[in-house]
Design a protein around this motif. Structure first.
Motif, PDB file in Angstrom:
ATOM      1  N   ALA A 136       0.863  -1.191   0.000  1.00  0.00           N
ATOM      2  CA  ALA A 136       0.000   0.000   0.000  1.00  0.00           C
ATOM      3  C   ALA A 136       0.892   1.231   0.000  1.00  0.00           C
ATOM      4  O   ALA A 136       2.047   1.175   0.455  1.00  0.00           O
ATOM      5  N   PHE A 137       0.384   2.331  -0.510  1.00  0.00           N
ATOM      6  CA  PHE A 137       1.172   3.554  -0.499  1.00  0.00           C
ATOM      7  C   PHE A 137       1.397   4.013   0.934  1.00  0.00           C
ATOM      8  O   PHE A 137       0.525   3.872   1.798  1.00  0.00           O
ATOM      9  N   LYS A 138       2.556   4.590   1.180  1.00  0.00           N
ATOM     10  CA  LYS A 138       2.971   4.949   2.537  1.00  0.00           C
ATOM     11  C   LYS A 138       2.034   5.956   3.201  1.00  0.00           C
ATOM     12  O   LYS A 138       1.953   6.004   4.428  1.00  0.00           O
ATOM     13  N   HIS A 139       1.345   6.777   2.404  1.00  0.00           N
ATOM     14  CA  HIS A 139       0.489   7.821   2.963  1.00  0.00           C
ATOM     15  C   HIS A 139      -0.994   7.442   2.962  1.00  0.00           C
ATOM     16  O   HIS A 139      -1.832   8.235   3.374  1.00  0.00           O
ATOM     17  N   SER A 140      -1.303   6.223   2.489  1.00  0.00           N
ATOM     18  CA  SER A 140      -2.698   5.783   2.465  1.00  0.00           C
ATOM     19  C   SER A 140      -3.107   5.303   3.857  1.00  0.00           C
ATOM     20  O   SER A 140      -2.262   4.998   4.706  1.00  0.00           O
ATOM     21  N   ALA A 141      -4.396   5.228   4.094  1.00  0.00           N
ATOM     22  CA  ALA A 141      -4.892   4.768   5.391  1.00  0.00           C
ATOM     23  C   ALA A 141      -4.368   3.370   5.711  1.00  0.00           C
ATOM     24  O   ALA A 141      -3.945   3.088   6.839  1.00  0.00           O
ATOM     25  N   GLU A 162       2.902  10.920  18.415  1.00  0.00           N
ATOM     26  CA  GLU A 162       4.315  10.904  18.783  1.00  0.00           C
ATOM     27  C   GLU A 162       5.199  10.466  17.603  1.00  0.00           C
ATOM     28  O   GLU A 162       6.408  10.343  17.748  1.00  0.00           O
ATOM     29  N   ILE A 163       4.559  10.245  16.468  1.00  0.00           N
ATOM     30  CA  ILE A 163       5.274   9.877  15.242  1.00  0.00           C
ATOM     31  C   ILE A 163       5.299  11.093  14.323  1.00  0.00           C
ATOM     32  O   ILE A 163       4.275  11.456  13.735  1.00  0.00           O
ATOM     33  N   MET A 164       6.441  11.757  14.228  1.00  0.00           N
ATOM     34  CA  MET A 164       6.584  12.918  13.356  1.00  0.00           C
ATOM     35  C   MET A 164       6.963  12.422  11.961  1.00  0.00           C
ATOM     36  O   MET A 164       8.035  11.858  11.756  1.00  0.00           O
ATOM     37  N   TYR A 165       6.066  12.628  11.036  1.00  0.00           N
ATOM     38  CA  TYR A 165       6.161  12.028   9.701  1.00  0.00           C
ATOM     39  C   TYR A 165       6.309  13.147   8.672  1.00  0.00           C
ATOM     40  O   TYR A 165       5.397  13.925   8.456  1.00  0.00           O
ATOM     41  N   TRP A 166       7.488  13.197   8.023  1.00  0.00           N
ATOM     42  CA  TRP A 166       7.780  14.260   7.054  1.00  0.00           C
ATOM     43  C   TRP A 166       7.512  13.806   5.625  1.00  0.00           C
ATOM     44  O   TRP A 166       7.808  12.671   5.250  1.00  0.00           O
ATOM     45  N   ASP A 167       6.967  14.733   4.827  1.00  0.00           N
ATOM     46  CA  ASP A 167       6.723  14.469   3.409  1.00  0.00           C
ATOM     47  C   ASP A 167       6.775  15.798   2.677  1.00  0.00           C
ATOM     48  O   ASP A 167       6.413  16.831   3.245  1.00  0.00           O
ATOM     49  N   ASP A 168       7.222  15.767   1.423  1.00  0.00           N
ATOM     50  CA  ASP A 168       7.332  17.031   0.679  1.00  0.00           C
ATOM     51  C   ASP A 168       6.096  17.328  -0.166  1.00  0.00           C
ATOM     52  O   ASP A 168       6.085  18.307  -0.914  1.00  0.00           O
ATOM     53  N   ARG A 169       5.056  16.504  -0.034  1.00  0.00           N
ATOM     54  CA  ARG A 169       3.825  16.732  -0.786  1.00  0.00           C
ATOM     55  C   ARG A 169       2.681  17.098   0.167  1.00  0.00           C
ATOM     56  O   ARG A 169       2.325  16.306   1.044  1.00  0.00           O
ATOM     57  N   GLY A 171      -0.519  17.135  -0.099  1.00  0.00           N
ATOM     58  CA  GLY A 171      -1.631  16.189  -0.049  1.00  0.00           C
ATOM     59  C   GLY A 171      -1.341  15.000   0.839  1.00  0.00           C
ATOM     60  O   GLY A 171      -2.221  14.523   1.570  1.00  0.00           O
ATOM     61  N   ASN A 172      -0.110  14.521   0.778  1.00  0.00           N
ATOM     62  CA  ASN A 172       0.283  13.399   1.630  1.00  0.00           C
ATOM     63  C   ASN A 172       0.259  13.797   3.101  1.00  0.00           C
ATOM     64  O   ASN A 172      -0.164  13.025   3.964  1.00  0.00           O
ATOM     65  N   VAL A 173       0.725  15.013   3.383  1.00  0.00           N
ATOM     66  CA  VAL A 173       0.753  15.499   4.769  1.00  0.00           C
ATOM     67  C   VAL A 173      -0.670  15.607   5.322  1.00  0.00           C
ATOM     68  O   VAL A 173      -0.921  15.288   6.486  1.00  0.00           O
ATOM     69  N   GLU A 174      -1.593  16.038   4.493  1.00  0.00           N
ATOM     70  CA  GLU A 174      -2.989  16.123   4.922  1.00  0.00           C
ATOM     71  C   GLU A 174      -3.504  14.744   5.333  1.00  0.00           C
ATOM     72  O   GLU A 174      -4.228  14.605   6.341  1.00  0.00           O
ATOM     73  N   ASN A 175      -3.138  13.710   4.559  1.00  0.00           N
ATOM     74  CA  ASN A 175      -3.538  12.346   4.903  1.00  0.00           C
ATOM     75  C   ASN A 175      -2.955  11.917   6.246  1.00  0.00           C
ATOM     76  O   ASN A 175      -3.628  11.271   7.061  1.00  0.00           O
TER      77      ASN A 175
END
Length: 203
Positions: A136-141, A162-169, A171-175
């Protein structure tokens, strides 16, 4: 809340460079419209681990005007991009401060193997989450739930925030935020360092 785990993005954070398709189209005189069907179809199946990239590329070598073998094309493709030294250096610094460092990336199996070897990702990070392995895609539910399960079971992290998850997109951050993670938009190293400093980490 101080993060217990920090997830890095690969393309656009750990490494920077032009898109493969743009570089290839310009160098070999192939219209992007000719390449687009591959990325809209077979490539997505490869990312999920449901198709083999070498087998799919073999079908388009002629249309793409590639003069060599499939393996040579993969080498050309995967060599595009350069590492961000500051971001890479930050991984070890964060690990030394007790945080679980992870890579989360949407890659198919051959590219993740290539870049893991090239950059030593398996020794740099505590965990590598790749969509080809997640299914599954990393940013999908679905992908995010699988990532959370690993961090909870192996590293004892109960709270998704407590999981800080960085992404440069964006839309992915919104997910990420919707699913309860501490989603952060990566723009540059200065912003990354400033955000981490605000939570008590030194880079």
């Amino acid at each position: 809340m101080k993060p217990k785990a920090i997830l890095y993005d690969f393309d656009g954070m750990l490494t920077h460079g032009p898109r493969f398709s743009d570089t290839y189209a310009q160098e070999f005189g192939v219209d992007l419209a000719v390449m687009a069907p591959f990325f809209d179809g077979p490539m997505k199946e490869c990312l999920y681990g449901r198709a083999d990239l070498k087998e799919e590329l073999a079908k388009v070598l002629g249309a793409w005007k590639w003069p060599g073998t499939v393996d040579e094309l993969l080498e050309y493709w995967f060599s595009i991009g350069e590492a961000d030294k500051e971001v890479f250096t930050s991984i070890a610094k964060l690990k030394s401060q007790g945080v679980v460092t992870c890579l989360a990336t949407n890659q198919e199996k051959y590219r993740i193997a290539y870049v893991t070897k090239k950059y030593g990702l398996d020794t740099a990070f505590d965990e590598i989450f790749c969509c080809a392995n997640l299914g599954a895609f990393k940013h999908s539910a679905e992908g995010l739930e699988k990532i959370y399960s690993v961090l909870k079971e192996k590293h004892g992290i109960e709270n998704k925030n407590e999981i800080m998850y960085w992404d440069d997109r964006p839309g992915n951050v919104e997910n990420l935020i919707t699913e309860g993670f501490n989603g952060q938009l990566y723009k540059d190293y200065a912003g990354f360092r400033e955000t981490l400093a605000a939570t008590g980490f030194e880079l």
